[in-house]
Structure formats: structure tokens, C-alpha cells
Design a protein around this motif. Structure first.
Motif, short mmCIF file in Angstrom:
data_model
loop_
_atom_site.label_atom_id
_atom_site.label_comp_id
_atom_site.label_asym_id
_atom_site.label_seq_id
_atom_site.Cartn_x
_atom_site.Cartn_y
_atom_site.Cartn_z
N ALA A 10 -5.18 4.79 -5.10
CA ALA A 10 -4.81 5.22 -6.44
C ALA A 10 -3.31 5.04 -6.67
O ALA A 10 -2.51 5.38 -5.81
N ASP A 14 -1.90 8.60 -11.04
CA ASP A 14 -3.17 8.23 -11.65
C ASP A 14 -4.30 9.06 -11.04
O ASP A 14 -4.13 9.75 -10.05
N ASN A 15 -5.47 8.96 -11.65
CA ASN A 15 -6.64 9.69 -11.19
C ASN A 15 -7.03 9.24 -9.78
O ASN A 15 -6.94 8.06 -9.45
N HIS A 50 -5.29 -2.55 -6.33
CA HIS A 50 -5.50 -1.15 -5.97
C HIS A 50 -6.61 -0.95 -4.95
O HIS A 50 -6.96 0.18 -4.63
#
Length: 87
Positions: A10, A14-15, A50
Motif C-alpha cells: 500500500a 492509502d487504504n 504496488h
């Protein structure tokens, strides 16, 4: 059938959970995928910075495909550069 292992990293702020292609990924947790059920998803994750993805060939040989470097890899590289600078 090829198998793959994908790990979501992540971005900061961010989530920590993301869903793609019907699969839920949690930050830092490895998820096993296979080409029969998730062939298109494996292709997308290979190019996503990511995700760290390790794909096994049909013959069983693993070829790692990396996204951005992990903190451990960054620390090892920094230590290596510091050692070289000290010499």
C-alpha cells in the motif's frame, strides 16, 4: 496452469486493503493466484508498481517479478552504499 504469488504494498497514506478481479489483497500479505482462474489479473499485476509478484513457469521454475523495492531491500542497499563510502 501457472501459479503466482502476489503481495500488495500500500502507498503511504492509502487504504491497506484493495480488491482487484474478485480477489482481496491486504497490505503485506501474500495471495496465491493461478492462471486458470486469474490469468488476466496476473498480467495486470505484473505492471503494477504496488504489487510484488512471483510467477512460476509451467516447468516449476520461479521467476520473481518485482514492483517497487521493499524497505528491507532499501535498507540493505543503503548499508551497502555506506560500506562502500567508508572504504
Amino acid at each position: 496452469m501457472r501459479k503466482a504469488k502476489a503481495t500488495y504494498n500500500a502507498p503511504e497514506g492509502d487504504n491497506k486493503v484493495v480488491e482487484m478481479g474478485g480477489v482481496t489483497f491486504f497490505h503485506g500479505q501474500e495471495v496465491e493466484l493461478n492462471s486458470d482462474d486469474h490469468g488476466h489479473l496476473i498480467g495486470k499485476l505484473e505492471n503494477n508498481p504496488h504489487f510484488d509478484i512471483e510467477i512460476g513457469d509451467d516447468d516449476g521454475v520461479k521467476k520473481p517479478k518485482r514492483g517497487r523495492p521493499s524497505n528491507a531491500e532499501k535498507a540493505a542497499e543503503a548499508a551497502k552504499q555506506a560500506e562502500a563510502a567508508a572504504d
